[in-house]
Design an enzyme around this catalytic site. Sequence first.
Site, PDB file in Angstrom:
ATOM      1  N   ARG A   1      39.641  31.269  48.544  1.00  0.00           N
ATOM      2  CA  ARG A   1      40.478  32.280  47.893  1.00  0.00           C
ATOM      3  C   ARG A   1      41.481  31.546  47.013  1.00  0.00           C
ATOM      4  O   ARG A   1      41.793  30.385  47.255  1.00  0.00           O
ATOM      5  CB  ARG A   1      41.249  33.095  48.931  1.00  0.00           C
ATOM      6  CG  ARG A   1      40.364  34.030  49.713  1.00  0.00           C
ATOM      7  CD  ARG A   1      41.132  34.720  50.834  1.00  0.00           C
ATOM      8  NE  ARG A   1      42.168  35.603  50.340  1.00  0.00           N
ATOM      9  CZ  ARG A   1      42.980  36.305  51.131  1.00  0.00           C
ATOM     10  NH1 ARG A   1      42.873  36.200  52.454  1.00  0.00           N
ATOM     11  NH2 ARG A   1      43.897  37.098  50.621  1.00  0.00           N
ATOM     12  N   HIS A   2      42.031  32.240  46.022  1.00  0.00           N
ATOM     13  CA  HIS A   2      43.148  31.659  45.269  1.00  0.00           C
ATOM     14  C   HIS A   2      44.318  31.468  46.237  1.00  0.00           C
ATOM     15  O   HIS A   2      44.389  32.109  47.288  1.00  0.00           O
ATOM     16  CB  HIS A   2      43.541  32.592  44.117  1.00  0.00           C
ATOM     17  CG  HIS A   2      43.896  33.982  44.562  1.00  0.00           C
ATOM     18  ND1 HIS A   2      45.115  34.298  45.131  1.00  0.00           N
ATOM     19  CD2 HIS A   2      43.174  35.119  44.566  1.00  0.00           C
ATOM     20  CE1 HIS A   2      45.131  35.566  45.454  1.00  0.00           C
ATOM     21  NE2 HIS A   2      43.959  36.106  45.125  1.00  0.00           N
TER      22      HIS A   2
ATOM     23  N   ASN B   1      50.722  38.928  46.388  1.00  0.00           N
ATOM     24  CA  ASN B   1      50.463  38.825  47.834  1.00  0.00           C
ATOM     25  C   ASN B   1      51.784  38.919  48.596  1.00  0.00           C
ATOM     26  O   ASN B   1      51.891  39.633  49.593  1.00  0.00           O
ATOM     27  CB  ASN B   1      49.799  37.495  48.208  1.00  0.00           C
ATOM     28  CG  ASN B   1      48.350  37.376  47.765  1.00  0.00           C
ATOM     29  OD1 ASN B   1      47.849  36.270  47.552  1.00  0.00           O
ATOM     30  ND2 ASN B   1      47.648  38.487  47.625  1.00  0.00           N
TER      31      ASN B   1
ATOM     32  N   ARG C   1      45.595  33.766  38.796  1.00  0.00           N
ATOM     33  CA  ARG C   1      45.790  33.139  40.113  1.00  0.00           C
ATOM     34  C   ARG C   1      44.629  32.232  40.528  1.00  0.00           C
ATOM     35  O   ARG C   1      44.843  31.269  41.260  1.00  0.00           O
ATOM     36  CB  ARG C   1      46.100  34.202  41.172  1.00  0.00           C
ATOM     37  CG  ARG C   1      45.094  35.344  41.316  1.00  0.00           C
ATOM     38  CD  ARG C   1      45.765  36.470  42.102  1.00  0.00           C
ATOM     39  NE  ARG C   1      44.919  37.613  42.444  1.00  0.00           N
ATOM     40  CZ  ARG C   1      44.663  38.644  41.647  1.00  0.00           C
ATOM     41  NH1 ARG C   1      45.144  38.663  40.419  1.00  0.00           N
ATOM     42  NH2 ARG C   1      43.931  39.660  42.059  1.00  0.00           N
TER      43      ARG C   1
ATOM     44  N   GLU D   1      38.636  40.337  40.921  1.00  0.00           N
ATOM     45  CA  GLU D   1      38.835  41.090  42.159  1.00  0.00           C
ATOM     46  C   GLU D   1      38.340  42.531  42.035  1.00  0.00           C
ATOM     47  O   GLU D   1      38.288  43.090  40.923  1.00  0.00           O
ATOM     48  CB  GLU D   1      40.323  41.063  42.537  1.00  0.00           C
ATOM     49  CG  GLU D   1      40.701  41.798  43.820  1.00  0.00           C
ATOM     50  CD  GLU D   1      39.990  41.327  45.096  1.00  0.00           C
ATOM     51  OE1 GLU D   1      38.742  41.310  45.122  1.00  0.00           O
ATOM     52  OE2 GLU D   1      40.689  41.008  46.078  1.00  0.00           O
TER      53      GLU D   1
ATOM     54  N   HIS E   1      38.509  35.898  44.786  1.00  0.00           N
ATOM     55  CA  HIS E   1      39.399  36.841  45.469  1.00  0.00           C
ATOM     56  C   HIS E   1      38.789  37.324  46.785  1.00  0.00           C
ATOM     57  O   HIS E   1      37.582  37.259  46.982  1.00  0.00           O
ATOM     58  CB  HIS E   1      39.655  38.027  44.539  1.00  0.00           C
ATOM     59  CG  HIS E   1      40.105  37.593  43.183  1.00  0.00           C
ATOM     60  ND1 HIS E   1      41.420  37.473  42.845  1.00  0.00           N
ATOM     61  CD2 HIS E   1      39.387  37.194  42.084  1.00  0.00           C
ATOM     62  CE1 HIS E   1      41.521  37.042  41.592  1.00  0.00           C
ATOM     63  NE2 HIS E   1      40.294  36.861  41.106  1.00  0.00           N
TER      64      HIS E   1
END
Length: 192
Positions: free
Chosen positions: A8-9, A15, A59, A79, A144
């Site tokens: 994942r980033h 977030n 990201r 995403e 994502h």
Amino acid sequence: PRYIWLSRHGESIYNLEKKIGGDSSLSQRGLQYAEKLPEFVRESAGDRDLTVWTSTLIRTQETAQHLPYKQLQWKALDELDAGVCDGMTYEEIEETFPEDFKARDEDKYEYRYRGGESYRDVVIRLEPIIMELERQENILIITHQAVLRCIYAYFMNVPQEESPWMSIPLHTLIRLEPRAYATHVTKIKANI
Ligand code: G3H
């Protein structure tokens, strides 16, 4: 052996604010993960030459910024599109669209956000990515959560309907080794 790496980033500003979607940058912690990632990849890949695939969102590119490999951006790795809910927190979604919130809870795989996508939609748009992955060697994918759940379910031979519940932890490098009857998984978790 043939490996595929997934990550994942790093943690993003959204977030931290518990907002979904958007195109925010990484948080301080997220940037720390980006700094550590080259070392983790080296630990896991040795001196293999990798190709890094990211989405078109900031990201994922910030997470890849220190990696000394060729990089490719795929729109198909963006995403899951939350449509009108993009940029909202789950609490705001529940308040604003209570029926949608309930419908998603009841069938998370099929539920399509208004003006956006369902997990099923993501699985379909990932088909070219999966096909390309099957032909390539040594790819590191930085993307994502929802997208990784679908890719992970595919390689783990889990029915796609279960992809919305796959656990893909933050700040963890996952290495997949597809074998004849099962995929072997190794995880390296960052201590940040
Ligand atoms: O915004 C997308 C998230 O990565 C997916 O989370 O499908 O569990 O709501 P969710």
